[in-house]
Design a protein around this motif. Structure first.
Motif, mmCIF file in Angstrom:
data_model
loop_
_atom_site.group_PDB
_atom_site.id
_atom_site.type_symbol
_atom_site.label_atom_id
_atom_site.label_comp_id
_atom_site.label_asym_id
_atom_site.label_seq_id
_atom_site.Cartn_x
_atom_site.Cartn_y
_atom_site.Cartn_z
ATOM 1 N N THR A 7 -21.734 26.955 35.142
ATOM 2 C CA THR A 7 -20.310 26.530 35.225
ATOM 3 C C THR A 7 -20.033 24.977 35.119
ATOM 4 O O THR A 7 -19.266 24.649 34.490
ATOM 5 N N ASN A 8 -21.218 24.330 35.637
ATOM 6 C CA ASN A 8 -21.195 22.915 35.477
ATOM 7 C C ASN A 8 -21.562 22.403 34.172
ATOM 8 O O ASN A 8 -21.171 21.583 33.570
ATOM 9 N N TYR A 9 -22.426 23.261 33.404
ATOM 10 C CA TYR A 9 -22.816 22.904 32.441
ATOM 11 C C TYR A 9 -21.752 23.112 31.191
ATOM 12 O O TYR A 9 -21.546 22.252 30.433
ATOM 13 N N ARG A 10 -20.973 24.122 31.464
ATOM 14 C CA ARG A 10 -19.837 24.481 30.673
ATOM 15 C C ARG A 10 -18.712 23.330 30.726
ATOM 16 O O ARG A 10 -18.280 22.821 29.742
ATOM 17 N N ALA A 11 -18.526 22.743 31.955
ATOM 18 C CA ALA A 11 -17.776 21.602 31.952
ATOM 19 C C ALA A 11 -18.355 20.386 31.468
ATOM 20 O O ALA A 11 -17.466 19.684 30.843
ATOM 21 N N CYS A 13 -19.936 20.316 28.673
ATOM 22 C CA CYS A 13 -19.632 20.572 27.317
ATOM 23 C C CYS A 13 -18.062 20.121 26.978
ATOM 24 O O CYS A 13 -18.110 19.719 25.642
ATOM 25 N N ARG A 14 -17.455 20.171 27.786
ATOM 26 C CA ARG A 14 -15.919 19.796 27.663
ATOM 27 C C ARG A 14 -15.636 18.190 28.299
ATOM 28 O O ARG A 14 -14.482 18.074 28.588
ATOM 29 N N ALA A 15 -16.669 17.543 28.295
ATOM 30 C CA ALA A 15 -16.438 16.264 28.960
ATOM 31 C C ALA A 15 -15.641 15.364 27.947
ATOM 32 O O ALA A 15 -15.559 15.471 26.730
ATOM 33 N N LYS A 16 -15.093 14.476 28.641
ATOM 34 C CA LYS A 16 -14.058 13.494 27.969
ATOM 35 C C LYS A 16 -14.624 12.345 27.374
ATOM 36 O O LYS A 16 -14.227 11.777 26.230
ATOM 37 N N ASP A 20 -18.786 10.690 31.485
ATOM 38 C CA ASP A 20 -18.225 11.839 32.093
ATOM 39 C C ASP A 20 -19.041 13.030 31.725
ATOM 40 O O ASP A 20 -19.568 13.612 32.796
ATOM 41 N N MET A 21 -19.796 13.368 30.673
ATOM 42 C CA MET A 21 -20.823 14.217 30.502
ATOM 43 C C MET A 21 -21.940 14.229 31.333
ATOM 44 O O MET A 21 -22.594 14.881 31.718
ATOM 45 N N LYS A 24 -21.482 15.094 34.693
ATOM 46 C CA LYS A 24 -21.359 16.533 34.845
ATOM 47 C C LYS A 24 -22.851 17.044 34.839
ATOM 48 O O LYS A 24 -23.112 17.970 35.494
#
Length: 79
Positions: A7-11, A13-16, A20-21, A24
């Motif tokens: 779930t955190n890897y997926r987040a 991947c959507r970093a701003k 941020d990446m 995460k």
């Protein structure tokens, strides 16, 4: 902690942004390390056999290594 890795890897991947990446991915790193810890506890407590945990432990360490490498790459890109 094992499901939190995904779930955190997926987040991530959507970093701003790159910072941020990185933040995460640091969480992915922490959750991977925690998962390895819990697998060690299960084995040391004789709740599962070492052989049963071996594949999961190996995969967890591979994810951890890839995550750390990605963090290093992103940090070098920022410089």
């Amino acid at each position: 902690s094992g499901t939190s890795i995904g779930t955190n890897y997926r987040a991530a991947c959507r970093a701003k942004s790159t910072p941020d990446m990185i933040n995460k991915l640091k969480i992915v790193e922490e959750e991977s390390d925690e998962t390895a810890y819990w697998l060690e506890i299960l084995v040391e407590s004789d709740l599962i056999q070492r052989e049963q945990a071996a594949v999961m432990y190996k995969e967890t360490n591979e994810i951890l290594a890839m995550t750390v490498s990605s963090i290093k790459t992103l940090r070098n890109r920022k410089s």
